[in-house]
Write an enzyme that holds these catalytic residues in place. Structure first.
Site, PDB file in Angstrom:
ATOM      1  N   HIS A  16       0.849  -1.195   0.000  1.00 33.39           N
ATOM      2  CA  HIS A  16       0.000   0.000   0.000  1.00 33.39           C
ATOM      3  C   HIS A  16       0.888   1.250   0.000  1.00 33.39           C
ATOM      4  O   HIS A  16       2.096   1.177   0.125  1.00 33.39           O
ATOM      5  CB  HIS A  16      -0.985   0.017   1.165  1.00 33.39           C
ATOM      6  CG  HIS A  16      -0.400   0.231   2.524  1.00 33.39           C
ATOM      7  ND1 HIS A  16      -1.162   0.523   3.628  1.00 33.39           N
ATOM      8  CD2 HIS A  16       0.881   0.181   2.974  1.00 33.39           C
ATOM      9  CE1 HIS A  16      -0.384   0.634   4.685  1.00 33.39           C
ATOM     10  NE2 HIS A  16       0.845   0.447   4.323  1.00 33.39           N
ATOM     11  N   CYS A  35       5.388   6.555   4.403  1.00 34.35           N
ATOM     12  CA  CYS A  35       4.246   5.859   3.785  1.00 34.35           C
ATOM     13  C   CYS A  35       3.806   6.543   2.499  1.00 34.35           C
ATOM     14  O   CYS A  35       3.016   5.986   1.747  1.00 34.35           O
ATOM     15  CB  CYS A  35       3.075   5.787   4.764  1.00 34.35           C
ATOM     16  SG  CYS A  35       3.460   4.842   6.240  1.00 34.35           S
ATOM     17  N   HIS A  41       5.005   0.300  -0.265  1.00 36.89           N
ATOM     18  CA  HIS A  41       5.732  -0.667   0.565  1.00 36.89           C
ATOM     19  C   HIS A  41       4.694  -1.700   1.014  1.00 36.89           C
ATOM     20  O   HIS A  41       3.592  -1.716   0.456  1.00 36.89           O
ATOM     21  CB  HIS A  41       6.383   0.047   1.758  1.00 36.89           C
ATOM     22  CG  HIS A  41       5.392   0.644   2.686  1.00 36.89           C
ATOM     23  ND1 HIS A  41       4.696   1.802   2.389  1.00 36.89           N
ATOM     24  CD2 HIS A  41       4.915   0.232   3.887  1.00 36.89           C
ATOM     25  CE1 HIS A  41       3.864   2.094   3.371  1.00 36.89           C
ATOM     26  NE2 HIS A  41       3.971   1.145   4.298  1.00 36.89           N
ATOM     27  N   HIS A  43       3.238  -5.032   4.013  1.00 36.52           N
ATOM     28  CA  HIS A  43       3.162  -5.611   5.353  1.00 36.52           C
ATOM     29  C   HIS A  43       2.647  -7.055   5.290  1.00 36.52           C
ATOM     30  O   HIS A  43       1.951  -7.433   4.358  1.00 36.52           O
ATOM     31  CB  HIS A  43       2.203  -4.810   6.243  1.00 36.52           C
ATOM     32  CG  HIS A  43       2.591  -3.382   6.431  1.00 36.52           C
ATOM     33  ND1 HIS A  43       3.654  -3.016   7.208  1.00 36.52           N
ATOM     34  CD2 HIS A  43       2.079  -2.229   5.930  1.00 36.52           C
ATOM     35  CE1 HIS A  43       3.775  -1.694   7.195  1.00 36.52           C
ATOM     36  NE2 HIS A  43       2.836  -1.197   6.411  1.00 36.52           N
ATOM     37  N   ASP A  81      -4.976 -10.651  -0.348  1.00 36.74           N
ATOM     38  CA  ASP A  81      -3.669 -11.294  -0.209  1.00 36.74           C
ATOM     39  C   ASP A  81      -2.853 -11.149  -1.489  1.00 36.74           C
ATOM     40  O   ASP A  81      -3.337 -11.415  -2.592  1.00 36.74           O
ATOM     41  CB  ASP A  81      -3.848 -12.781   0.108  1.00 36.74           C
ATOM     42  CG  ASP A  81      -2.518 -13.445   0.445  1.00 36.74           C
ATOM     43  OD1 ASP A  81      -1.669 -12.787   1.062  1.00 36.74           O
ATOM     44  OD2 ASP A  81      -2.329 -14.611   0.062  1.00 36.74           O
ATOM     45  N   HIS A  82      -1.599 -10.742  -1.335  1.00 38.83           N
ATOM     46  CA  HIS A  82      -0.688 -10.532  -2.460  1.00 38.83           C
ATOM     47  C   HIS A  82      -1.224  -9.485  -3.427  1.00 38.83           C
ATOM     48  O   HIS A  82      -1.024  -9.572  -4.634  1.00 38.83           O
ATOM     49  CB  HIS A  82      -0.368 -11.848  -3.162  1.00 38.83           C
ATOM     50  CG  HIS A  82       0.647 -12.673  -2.412  1.00 38.83           C
ATOM     51  ND1 HIS A  82       0.371 -13.212  -1.189  1.00 38.83           N
ATOM     52  CD2 HIS A  82       1.931 -13.022  -2.701  1.00 38.83           C
ATOM     53  CE1 HIS A  82       1.441 -13.872  -0.754  1.00 38.83           C
ATOM     54  NE2 HIS A  82       2.395 -13.775  -1.643  1.00 38.83           N
ATOM     55  N   GLU A 126      -1.061  -4.351  11.545  1.00 43.97           N
ATOM     56  CA  GLU A 126      -0.221  -3.961  10.406  1.00 43.97           C
ATOM     57  C   GLU A 126       1.216  -4.421  10.660  1.00 43.97           C
ATOM     58  O   GLU A 126       1.979  -4.697   9.752  1.00 43.97           O
ATOM     59  CB  GLU A 126      -0.269  -2.445  10.246  1.00 43.97           C
ATOM     60  CG  GLU A 126       0.437  -1.939   9.006  1.00 43.97           C
ATOM     61  CD  GLU A 126       0.372  -0.432   8.905  1.00 43.97           C
ATOM     62  OE1 GLU A 126      -0.696   0.096   8.517  1.00 43.97           O
ATOM     63  OE2 GLU A 126       1.388   0.234   9.208  1.00 43.97           O
TER      64      GLU A 126
END
Lengths: 140, 140, 140, 140, 140, 140
Positions: A16, A35, A41, A43, A81-82, A126
Site C-alpha cells: 500500500h 508511507c 511498501h 506488510h 492477499d498478495h 499492520e
C-alpha cells in the site's frame, strides 16, 4: 452461563501507499512520511476475527470453523492477499488504506456474512506493534 | 481512577477428540473432520485468567498472585494437564470438548474460587490461531 | 558468496504417551512422570525444516516452496496431524515418541525426498520451551 | 573459553513482486504464483544480524551496539524500509527479490562494514513461517 | 543417523548497570549510555540451554529433563532470578554484566554439570531484539 | 459504522522492588517473596496504549502516530526506561511499584495528553505471562 466468543487468526500480505490528492506534495510528505513513497511498501497483515454466540449443544461450537474459513478465504484473502491495496481493492477506492480504514472495510465485508452468531470484533495488525480494533458502532 | 484488571497466563497439554453418539459415523466425520479421529490428538492449551478489582493500597495488588497460582494449579492444571479430556475430566462428560466448552468449564471452576476481586474473563487458546473468550453472562 | 539455507515452518497437533514395557509400572511412572498417563496427552508441534542449497539464478530460489509444501503435507502432516503418535505412526513403532525420536523420524522421512538442495536441519518444538534439532550425522 | 556471538534484530517493511522477463507470462504465473501479481505485494521483514568476536575486557562487549545500530540504519533501513524492492534497491537489480536474494544482498552490504568482530550470519524472515540464513561461503 | 540436540528455555528477571571504574564518568556515560544509570535497570532474561547427545534407546531421551530442570534451578535461577547482577552474583564480580559476559558465566556454570550428553550452546536473550550465543571454544 | 480503536506497542526496561515500611521485615518477605529482595530486580515492560476515536476522512487516521510516538517518548520512555522505578519515578513515590500501580500511573500520565480521540486502555506486560489493563473508571 458465561458469554462465549471465538476468534480465528489469519494472515495476508499486501502493499500500500498513503497519498491524498487533496493535499499538496509537501503536505503528503509531512503528514504521511515514508508511507507516502510513491512506489509503495508492504506488510504481513494479521487479522483476528471474533464471533460471539451460543455454542450449539450438539457440536459444542459457536459456528462451523470450516464455514468461517471459507468466508475468510472468499471475502478477505482472495480480495487482499498478495495485492496492492490502493489499486486492487475497490472497497478501499478513494480512501487512504490506513490500518483503520482497512479494518473498517473488513468489518463491512464480514458482518453480513456471519449468520451463525454475530461479528463481535475485527482486529487487524499492520505490524506486531500497531493494530486496530473495530467493534459494533452505536446504532449497530 | 482507572479500573484495573490483572491477567495471568498458564499452559497445559491435553488430548481430546470430537464425537457425538447422536450423530451417525458419517455425520461425525463430516461435522468434526480430523477432530473425529477415534484415537484423538492434542494441543498445548494456553489459558489467560483475568481478575478485576481494586488494588490493595498496602500491597499494590488486586490479589495475591501466589494465591492465584495455587487456585490455577488445583482447579485447572491438576485436572487437565497431561490428560485426555474426554475420559479424565468429569466436568466435560457428555460434552464435545471444543475450545468453547473447555473454556466454559474453566470459567465455572474458577469463578467461585476468586474471592479477592472477581473473575472478569477466561481466554483459552487451542492454538496460536484459535481462541475462545468467556465473560460474565447476562444474569451474572 | 554466502551460503544459503531456507527454512519453512509448519504445525501439526498430535497425542502421545510414554511407556516402555521393559520397565516396571513404577519405573515408568518415575522416569516418565505425567507423560506416562495411560490415556495420553497432546501438543501443538511446530516443525522447522531447513534446506541448504544454491539459489537458481532464474528463479532466485533454493527450491520451489510449493514443491516443499507438497512434500511436508504428504510425508509429515498426512502422517502425524490429528493422530495419536503411539498407535498411528508406524515409523515410531517400538519407540518412545519423545521429541528426540519424532524429530529423527521426520529427518528420515524428509531426507530422501529433498532433491533440490539438501536437508540441513529439522527442528521440532513440542512446546515453546522445548525443542529438538536434528542435523546430518558423522557418516552422512 | 566459550565462543561468543551477538545478534541484533531489526524490522523493515517493503513491497516486491517476482517476474523474470526470460520466462513467458504463463511460466511466470506457474513458477511464481501469486508473487507474480504485477502490482506487487509486501511484507514486514525481520532481520537478525549476528556478529562473532571476543568481548572487550573493558566494556564486556563484542562491539558497540550503537555503532551496529548506525550501520544497520544506513546500510539496510535507509535502503529498504518502506521501499518497493524491485524498483528502488539497485543492489537487487536484475534479480528476483526472493528472501534468498535479499538476504545475500544484505550479507554483501554488511560484511565489509563490520570491523569489530566479523559477520557470522544474516537471517531474514519474510514472514514468521519462512526465513533464510546466510553464512560465510567456502572461500570466505 | 542424524545428530540430536535438545533445547530447554527458561526465564529469569534481574537488574544490572554498566560502569567501569577505570573509565571516567564521562567515558562511562558515552560508552554505556542509559545502561550507566547508577540506580540500574532490568530485564526479563530468556535462556535457551542446548544439550547434544545420543538418545537413550530405553527412554528416547538425550537426558532426563527433570534432572536438567534441577540443574538450571540450582545453578542459574537460584543465583540470578530477582537479583541485582552487579551486587549479588559473585561470578560476575569485576566484570560489566553485559549479555555477552552473563552468557559466558552461564556457560561456565552449566558446562561441568551436564554429564549426560554435553553442553552445546547457551543462548541468552536480554530482550526479544538482542541475544548472545556461547558455544564451545577452540580448545574445548 | 464500526467503532475504531488503534493500539501502539512500546517497550521499556526498568528495575524495581517491593517493600512496604508499614509491614515488618517478615511480613514483607512473606507477602512479596523474591520481589522483596532489597537490591531489586527488573523487567522488560511492554506497554500497549489504545486510543479510541473517529478516523479523519482526509488522513484515514484516528490520530497522527508521530504525535503519539512523541507523547509516549516524553511521558513514559523518558521517565521510566532504564530507571529504578522506586527511586527515580516521583509519580510512584510512596506506592509499591506493582504492575497494577505502574499501569495506573501510566494511565494518569497519558490520559490528559491524548487530545485527538481519547485514551481507551493501557495494557502493561511485566512479563509475557502477567499483564494489567487499565480502562476508564466509573466516574470518567
Amino acid at each position: 452461563m458465561a458469554h462465549v466468543r471465538i476468534t480465528r487468526k489469519i494472515e495476508f500480505s499486501a502493499a500500500h501507499l498513503y497519498h491524498n490528492p487533496k493535499f499538496s506534495d509537501e503536505e503528503n510528505r509531512r503528514i504521511f512520511g515514508k508511507c507516502n513513497n510513491p512506489h509503495g511498501h508492504g506488510h504481513n497483515y494479521v487479522l483476528e476475527v471474533t464471533i460471539a454466540g451460543e455454542p450449539d449443544p450438539m457440536t459444542g461450537m459457536v459456528l462451523d470453523l470450516k464455514e468461517l474459513k471459507d468466508i475468510l478465504q472468499r471475502e478477505i484473502v482472495d480480495r487482499m492477499d498478495h495485492r496492492f491495496l490502493n489499486y486492487e481493492v475497490p472497497e478501499l477506492s478513494g480512501q487512504i488504506p490506513t490500518c483503520e480504514n482497512i479494518a473498517r472495510v473488513i468489518w463491512k465485508l464480514l458482518d453480513p456474512k456471519i449468520v451463525h452468531g454475530h461479528l463481535d470484533r475485527v482486529r487487524l495488525y499492520e505490524s506486531p506493534d500497531l493494530f486496530v480494533d473495530c467493534t459494533a458502532g452505536d446504532s449497530a
